[in-house]
Design a protein around this motif. Structure first.
Motif, PDB file in Angstrom:
ATOM      1  N   ALA A 188       0.811  -1.218   0.000  1.00 34.40           N
ATOM      2  CA  ALA A 188       0.000   0.000   0.000  1.00 34.40           C
ATOM      3  C   ALA A 188       0.840   1.261   0.000  1.00 34.40           C
ATOM      4  O   ALA A 188       0.299   2.363   0.098  1.00 34.40           O
ATOM      5  N   SER A 189       2.151   1.109  -0.133  1.00 36.82           N
ATOM      6  CA  SER A 189       3.037   2.277  -0.126  1.00 36.82           C
ATOM      7  C   SER A 189       3.426   2.717  -1.537  1.00 36.82           C
ATOM      8  O   SER A 189       4.162   3.689  -1.696  1.00 36.82           O
ATOM      9  N   LYS A 190       2.929   2.003  -2.563  1.00 33.28           N
ATOM     10  CA  LYS A 190       3.279   2.374  -3.936  1.00 33.28           C
ATOM     11  C   LYS A 190       2.088   2.115  -4.847  1.00 33.28           C
ATOM     12  O   LYS A 190       1.087   1.519  -4.438  1.00 33.28           O
ATOM     13  N   ASP A 191       2.197   2.575  -6.078  1.00 31.74           N
ATOM     14  CA  ASP A 191       1.106   2.415  -7.035  1.00 31.74           C
ATOM     15  C   ASP A 191       1.678   2.112  -8.418  1.00 31.74           C
ATOM     16  O   ASP A 191       2.882   1.889  -8.581  1.00 31.74           O
ATOM     17  N   PHE A 192       0.804   2.104  -9.413  1.00 36.14           N
ATOM     18  CA  PHE A 192       1.202   1.764 -10.778  1.00 36.14           C
ATOM     19  C   PHE A 192       2.244   2.736 -11.328  1.00 36.14           C
ATOM     20  O   PHE A 192       3.123   2.349 -12.096  1.00 36.14           O
ATOM     21  N   GLY A 193       2.168   4.000 -10.926  1.00 35.34           N
ATOM     22  CA  GLY A 193       3.163   4.970 -11.372  1.00 35.34           C
ATOM     23  C   GLY A 193       4.567   4.590 -10.936  1.00 35.34           C
ATOM     24  O   GLY A 193       5.550   4.916 -11.600  1.00 35.34           O
ATOM     25  N   ASN A 194       4.668   3.895  -9.795  1.00 32.65           N
ATOM     26  CA  ASN A 194       5.930   3.330  -9.290  1.00 32.65           C
ATOM     27  C   ASN A 194       7.018   4.399  -9.127  1.00 32.65           C
ATOM     28  O   ASN A 194       8.184   4.152  -9.380  1.00 32.65           O
ATOM     29  N   ARG A 195       6.574   5.567  -8.666  1.00 36.18           N
ATOM     30  CA  ARG A 195       7.536   6.647  -8.428  1.00 36.18           C
ATOM     31  C   ARG A 195       7.544   7.082  -6.968  1.00 36.18           C
ATOM     32  O   ARG A 195       8.549   7.572  -6.467  1.00 36.18           O
ATOM     33  N   TYR A 196       6.396   6.950  -6.306  1.00 29.76           N
ATOM     34  CA  TYR A 196       6.289   7.351  -4.903  1.00 29.76           C
ATOM     35  C   TYR A 196       6.149   6.108  -4.033  1.00 29.76           C
ATOM     36  O   TYR A 196       5.387   5.207  -4.348  1.00 29.76           O
ATOM     37  N   HIS A 197       6.913   6.074  -2.940  1.00 35.63           N
ATOM     38  CA  HIS A 197       6.845   4.963  -1.995  1.00 35.63           C
ATOM     39  C   HIS A 197       6.695   5.551  -0.596  1.00 35.63           C
ATOM     40  O   HIS A 197       7.670   5.949   0.040  1.00 35.63           O
ATOM     41  N   LEU A 198       5.439   5.620  -0.124  1.00 33.62           N
ATOM     42  CA  LEU A 198       5.104   6.282   1.130  1.00 33.62           C
ATOM     43  C   LEU A 198       4.310   5.311   1.997  1.00 33.62           C
ATOM     44  O   LEU A 198       3.195   4.926   1.653  1.00 33.62           O
ATOM     45  N   MET A 199       4.878   4.942   3.130  1.00 33.16           N
ATOM     46  CA  MET A 199       4.264   3.923   3.980  1.00 33.16           C
ATOM     47  C   MET A 199       3.104   4.486   4.788  1.00 33.16           C
ATOM     48  O   MET A 199       3.220   5.546   5.408  1.00 33.16           O
ATOM     49  N   PRO A 200       1.979   3.766   4.809  1.00 32.97           N
ATOM     50  CA  PRO A 200       0.897   4.133   5.723  1.00 32.97           C
ATOM     51  C   PRO A 200       1.184   3.596   7.118  1.00 32.97           C
ATOM     52  O   PRO A 200       2.108   2.790   7.318  1.00 32.97           O
ATOM     53  N   THR A 201       0.388   4.020   8.079  1.00 40.07           N
ATOM     54  CA  THR A 201       0.454   3.428   9.419  1.00 40.07           C
ATOM     55  C   THR A 201      -0.255   2.082   9.440  1.00 40.07           C
ATOM     56  O   THR A 201       0.192   1.142  10.096  1.00 40.07           O
ATOM     57  N   ALA A 202      -1.370   1.991   8.705  1.00 33.51           N
ATOM     58  CA  ALA A 202      -2.164   0.762   8.727  1.00 33.51           C
ATOM     59  C   ALA A 202      -2.947   0.646   7.431  1.00 33.51           C
ATOM     60  O   ALA A 202      -3.152   1.627   6.706  1.00 33.51           O
ATOM     61  N   VAL A 203      -3.390  -0.576   7.157  1.00 33.60           N
ATOM     62  CA  VAL A 203      -4.267  -0.851   6.018  1.00 33.60           C
ATOM     63  C   VAL A 203      -5.528  -1.513   6.560  1.00 33.60           C
ATOM     64  O   VAL A 203      -5.462  -2.497   7.299  1.00 33.60           O
ATOM     65  N   LEU A 204      -6.678  -0.947   6.175  1.00 34.63           N
ATOM     66  CA  LEU A 204      -7.962  -1.525   6.567  1.00 34.63           C
ATOM     67  C   LEU A 204      -8.489  -2.387   5.422  1.00 34.63           C
ATOM     68  O   LEU A 204      -8.593  -1.932   4.281  1.00 34.63           O
ATOM     69  N   TYR A 205      -8.823  -3.637   5.748  1.00 33.66           N
ATOM     70  CA  TYR A 205      -9.474  -4.543   4.811  1.00 33.66           C
ATOM     71  C   TYR A 205     -10.932  -4.671   5.245  1.00 33.66           C
ATOM     72  O   TYR A 205     -11.273  -5.537   6.058  1.00 33.66           O
ATOM     73  N   PRO A 206     -11.804  -3.807   4.748  1.00 35.59           N
ATOM     74  CA  PRO A 206     -13.172  -3.750   5.275  1.00 35.59           C
ATOM     75  C   PRO A 206     -14.030  -4.914   4.800  1.00 35.59           C
ATOM     76  O   PRO A 206     -13.907  -5.381   3.673  1.00 35.59           O
ATOM     77  N   LYS A 207     -14.910  -5.353   5.681  1.00 32.33           N
ATOM     78  CA  LYS A 207     -15.899  -6.365   5.330  1.00 32.33           C
ATOM     79  C   LYS A 207     -17.283  -5.761   5.167  1.00 32.33           C
ATOM     80  O   LYS A 207     -18.206  -6.436   4.701  1.00 32.33           O
ATOM     81  N   SER A 208     -17.425  -4.499   5.540  1.00 28.01           N
ATOM     82  CA  SER A 208     -18.720  -3.832   5.450  1.00 28.01           C
ATOM     83  C   SER A 208     -18.498  -2.338   5.304  1.00 28.01           C
ATOM     84  O   SER A 208     -17.408  -1.820   5.590  1.00 28.01           O
ATOM     85  N   ILE A 209     -19.556  -1.650   4.886  1.00 23.84           N
ATOM     86  CA  ILE A 209     -19.484  -0.195   4.782  1.00 23.84           C
ATOM     87  C   ILE A 209     -19.276   0.412   6.163  1.00 23.84           C
ATOM     88  O   ILE A 209     -18.596   1.444   6.307  1.00 23.84           O
ATOM     89  N   SER A 210     -19.842  -0.205   7.184  1.00 23.45           N
ATOM     90  CA  SER A 210     -19.694   0.334   8.536  1.00 23.45           C
ATOM     91  C   SER A 210     -18.234   0.382   8.959  1.00 23.45           C
ATOM     92  O   SER A 210     -17.835   1.269   9.725  1.00 23.45           O
ATOM     93  N   ASN A 211     -17.401  -0.557   8.480  1.00 19.63           N
ATOM     94  CA  ASN A 211     -15.966  -0.502   8.781  1.00 19.63           C
ATOM     95  C   ASN A 211     -15.347   0.778   8.243  1.00 19.63           C
ATOM     96  O   ASN A 211     -14.531   1.429   8.914  1.00 19.63           O
ATOM     97  N   ILE A 212     -15.711   1.125   7.007  1.00 20.27           N
ATOM     98  CA  ILE A 212     -15.168   2.329   6.376  1.00 20.27           C
ATOM     99  C   ILE A 212     -15.637   3.567   7.115  1.00 20.27           C
ATOM    100  O   ILE A 212     -14.857   4.477   7.415  1.00 20.27           O
TER     101      ILE A 212
END
Length: 543
Positions: free
Chosen positions: A69-93
């Motif tokens: 989750a620290s990079k994307d298709f552009g593959n130029r920026y690498h910025l680490m998040p604190t956490a990644v949420l894998y939601p199972k419902s809208i209420s999680n978001i």
């Protein structure tokens, strides 16, 4: 604050609204000008991880193995998040956003929605914040409504368009408008626009959605459409994720074809090429279903490269054709049909082609399934992956060029800036703005017909030559500078800017509306920090 309370901001007296805008700007754009030792300001830094670790979800909030989750298709920026949420419902978001919102101005946390990770400039990253993996949240079943005059389907925003295609085809239906690459999420493309070769007929994908469910920057779950919470609906469409995270969408459908006549032809004269493109998009009936084009720079053996999937109309003349080092322009067309109508389609295509002025020896045709045509870019992706050429930097530049400026743009860019090298496709095709939805956050040129020009370069790893990242970025900067200096009325698509002044210029007379919506739906600038429009209002609290 509920959405009805938020909308009261739009009924404020002008002087009150101006004061509110000044406040929003003071806690975001101009925050660095507030002295840290001011007696009216207190700093109370929070531990992002400690704050998040106390939360409980039926989904998964992960602090480990989150490097993806620290990079994307552009593959130029690498910025680490604190956490990644894998939601199972809208209420999680909603829960994670409301948690960050309730922390107020004392928190550094931001939240970004990540679909298939196909952003180019770090737009889906949340450095030291929370990335929401939207592909983890999917409705159990796609819901179809096929008995209506206007059929539609309800889908989760984390669903890939390729899956939507396969499911809708089971009912002989299909969405109207696509992107060229279908392995993208619904929420991702609707947050930008979703433009491809069908846009001249149906508009972009944001034209073809009836309803959204959005979680705002306050953590409110809101259903919106043209009839219900219309301001948020229009804000979210093309809104770059600034006003809420799209969680569900109602997509317009139409009867699906089974086959596609796929056509390519070359031009050596740019004016003739654009005249034919514009003639084709002006057809009200009997037109092609898809129209794009691309620039061919320094390519030899081009027609031989097509032979695996296209057949020349005149094999003898095609064999004798040579580019002679010229810059050429390729017209790409498609006509959809079903097998029972193949004879009629043949006549219709031949009639339309007689109106065009392409180089006759370069007409190539193919007949493929509807699925294979729409998923054509994925086939190229798999080939590049086999050669380790997909996971490289992609310094792409996408521009919307008004018709009045396209020739000046082409002369400088195609015949000067990029004339000696091309490290990927250069797309160019016109659309009719009159067929696009008004009032969304999408910014386009102020002209009825404008062109999408996409320079889709790939940088070769470790190269210091013309195909290296530095050289391509320098070329892109030259193009952007030319666009800015020439006052051609050009706008960026999938925009990327680093200063408030540049974002103001991009939005133009839409800037005040954009600010007002931001204040209503994400007043603490929690969402989509990777767009770099509004810095997080996190450093100071007034007593």
């Amino acid at each position: 604050m509920c959405i009805s309370q938020s909308n009261k901001l739009f009924r404020l007296k002008p002087i009150v609204f101006k004061i509110a805008l000044v406040f929003l700007l003071s806690i975001t754009i101009n925050r660095d000008h507030i002295p840290s030792n001011s007696p009216s300001v207190a700093q109370t830094p929070q531990s992002p991880r400690l704050s998040l670790e106390t939360m409980r979800f039926d989904g998964n909030l992960s602090f480990d193995n989150i490097q993806h989750a620290s990079k994307d298709f552009g593959n130029r920026y690498h910025l680490m998040p604190t956490a990644v949420l894998y939601p199972k419902s809208i209420s999680n978001i909603a829960q994670i956003i409301k948690h960050v919102f309730n922390l107020g101005l004392t928190s550094h946390l931001t939240v970004a929605a990540r679909g298939h990770g196909h952003s180019l400039e770090g737009q889906a990253l949340a450095p030291d914040g929370v990335v929401i993996d939207m592909e983890s949240y999917k409705s159990p079943v796609m819901t179809f409504h096929t008995g209506e005059k206007h059929p539609y389907m309800d889908v989760s925003a984390g669903e890939l368009w390729i899956n939507i295609l396969h499911e809708s085809l089971k009912r002989d239906l299909t969405p109207k408008s696509w992107t060229d690459y279908l392995h993208l999420t619904v929420g991702g493309t609707l947050s930008n626009a979703g433009i491809s070769g069908q846009a001249f007929r149906h508009g972009p994908q944001i034209n073809n959605v009836y309803r959204l469910q959005v979680v705002t920057g306050r953590g409110d779950v809101v259903t919106c459409s043209d009839e219900q919470n219309a301001d948020l609906f229009n804000a979210a469409l093309g809104g770059l994720g600034q006003f809420g995270i799209i969680t569900e969408a109602r997509i317009a459908l139409e009867p699906a074809p089974t086959k596609v006549k796929w056509i390519r032809a070359l031009y050596s004269d740019f004016t003739t090429f654009t005249n034919d493109q514009e003639r084709l998009i002006s057809h009200s009936r009997g037109a092609f279903d898809y129209l794009e084009g691309f620039v061919v720079i320094n390519r030899t053996g081009l027609l031989n490269n097509w032979r695996s999937s296209f057949n020349p109309r005149d094999p003898v003349q095609a064999e004798q054709f040579t580019s002679d080092g010229r810059i050429l322009f390729c017209l790409e067309l498609a006509k959809y049909f079903n097998l029972e109508g193949v004879g009629e389609i043949e006549l219709e295509v031949d009639s339309l082609l007689t109106e065009l002025s392409y180089i006759r020896s370069t007409l190539f045709l193919s007949e493929v399934s509807y699925v294979d045509f729409l998923d054509r870019v994925h086939m190229s992706e798999m080939k590049l992956c086999e050669n380790d050429m997909w996971d490289v930097p992609h310094p792409w530049l996408n521009l919307l060029v008004p018709r009045r400026s396209i020739h000046s743009f082409a002369e400088e860019v195609f015949h000067n800036i990029v004339k000696d090298t091309s490290n990927g496709p250069i797309l160019i095709y016109p659309v009719n703005k009159s067929r696009w939805k008004n009032g969304t956050s999408l910014v386009t040129p102020d002209e009825n017909v404008f062109y999408l020009v996409a320079l889709l370069s790939s940088a070769m790893p470790y190269s210091v030559g013309r195909d290296g990242l530095d050289a391509i970025l320098a070329r892109n900067r030259r193009i952007v500078k030319f666009v800015g200096d020439s006052n051609l009325g050009i706008k960026q698509y999938l925009p990327h800017y680093t200063t408030t002044q540049e974002w103001r210029a991009h939005f133009g007379d839409k800037w005040e509306v954009f600010l007002r919506r931001k204040m209503a739906y994400d007043p603490l600038a929690i969402l989509a920090p990777g767009q770099r429009i509004f810095p997080r209002a996190n450093a100071f609290v007034r007593h």
